[in-house]
Enzyme design. Structure first.
Site, PDB file in Angstrom:
ATOM      1  N   LYS A 154       0.854  -1.194   0.000  1.00  0.00           N
ATOM      2  CA  LYS A 154       0.000   0.000   0.000  1.00  0.00           C
ATOM      3  C   LYS A 154       0.886   1.239   0.000  1.00  0.00           C
ATOM      4  O   LYS A 154       1.751   1.398   0.870  1.00  0.00           O
ATOM      5  CB  LYS A 154      -0.849  -0.041   1.272  1.00  0.00           C
ATOM      6  CG  LYS A 154      -2.196   0.611   1.182  1.00  0.00           C
ATOM      7  CD  LYS A 154      -2.930   0.319   2.498  1.00  0.00           C
ATOM      8  CE  LYS A 154      -4.305   0.885   2.538  1.00  0.00           C
ATOM      9  NZ  LYS A 154      -4.873   0.794   3.885  1.00  0.00           N
TER      10      LYS A 154
HETATM   11  C1  E4P Z   1      -8.364   1.496   3.939  1.00  0.00           C
HETATM   12  O1  E4P Z   1      -7.492   0.879   3.371  1.00  0.00           O
HETATM   13  C2  E4P Z   1      -8.111   2.434   5.041  1.00  0.00           C
HETATM   14  O2  E4P Z   1      -7.170   1.849   5.859  1.00  0.00           O
HETATM   15  C3  E4P Z   1      -9.340   2.711   5.856  1.00  0.00           C
HETATM   16  O3  E4P Z   1     -10.512   2.341   5.151  1.00  0.00           O
HETATM   17  C4  E4P Z   1      -9.400   4.102   6.408  1.00  0.00           C
HETATM   18  O4  E4P Z   1     -10.603   4.258   7.107  1.00  0.00           O
HETATM   19  P1  E4P Z   1     -10.842   5.475   8.117  1.00  0.00           P
HETATM   20  O5  E4P Z   1     -11.054   6.713   7.329  1.00  0.00           O
HETATM   21  O6  E4P Z   1     -12.085   5.079   8.871  1.00  0.00           O
HETATM   22  O7  E4P Z   1      -9.623   5.562   9.003  1.00  0.00           O
END
Ligand code: E4P
Length: 217
Positions: free
Chosen positions: A83
């Site tokens: 990522k």
């Molecule tokens: C996805 O890969 C992210 O880690 C996640 O959905 C972020 O979510 P949040 O905005 O609730 O922290």
């Protein structure tokens, strides 16, 4: 629509995986902090539970360091998706890592133009953050729809991974638009089973059943 579980909580991942509800997992530095565990160790355990893609996020800001971190994370298991953030350096890292054959999830996407760049850089997944856009009074779901249109217009095979999901409505709306994947916290996935009419109907059936005096077992 495939479901990824947005957590580094291995017990929650095991429970959803046993039900066929965990087609993959997404983690981020905040979720690793919440788990209280070492990133390499917990990510290795998650990869041993689910067979689908497990996103592990780099933390460097420069492309060459992101690439080095990504290569190290990718060594954890064959199902790692590296990522990277949607910055110019993140796009450079995406291109190199995807050319090397790694799955790459480009995260922190907040615009259709960013998603277009990620697809051009060879991203396997693009993660538009719905909830964080809604938080500032913008429409996260509109972004999912725009990206769907753009990717379909040009036949990009980058998969739309609807992220930052906060509610069951986000899940159904993302599915209606045609997001390829949605990543959600375990609680949101489990809450999709709830409906007050189901509870009310079950209550009525059980009361009538008691009046029959019968037993099945
Ligand atoms: C996805 O890969 C992210 O880690 C996640 O959905 C972020 O979510 P949040 O905005 O609730 O922290």
């Amino acid at each position: 629509m495939r479901f990824f579980v947005d957590t580094a909580d291995v017990d929650a991942i095991r429970e959803l995986n046993a039900l066929g509800m965990a087609d993959g997992v997404t983690t981020n530095p905040s979720l690793i902090l919440k788990s209280g565990r070492d990133i390499l160790e917990v990510t290795r355990e998650i990869c041993s539970i689910v067979s689908g893609p497990v996103s592990a996020e780099v933390v460097a800001l420069q492309a060459d360091e992101m690439i080095a971190e990504g290569r190290k994370l990718a060594k954890i298991a064959d199902n790692i998706a590296v990522k990277v953030p949607l910055t110019w350096d993140g796009l450079k890292a995406c291109k190199v890592l995807s050319d090397e054959g790694h799955m790459v999830n480009v995260t922190l996407c907040f615009s259709a133009n960013q998603a277009l760049l990620a697809a051009k850089a060879g991203a396997t997944f693009i993660s538009p953050f719905i909830g964080r856009l809604d938080d500032i009074n913008l429409d996260g779901m509109e972004l999912i729809a725009d990206i769907r249109t753009i990717y379909d217009n040009y036949g990009f095979d980058t998969q739309i991974l609807a992220a930052s999901i906060r509610s069951v409505n986000h899940m159904s709306q993302a599915a209606l638009i045609g997001a390829d994947v949605a990543t959600a916290p375990p609680g949101v996935i489990k809450a999709m089973a709830n409906h007050p009419l189901t509870d009310k109907g079950l209550d009525g059936f059980l009361k009538d059943w008691a009046k029959t005096g019968q037993k099945i077992l």
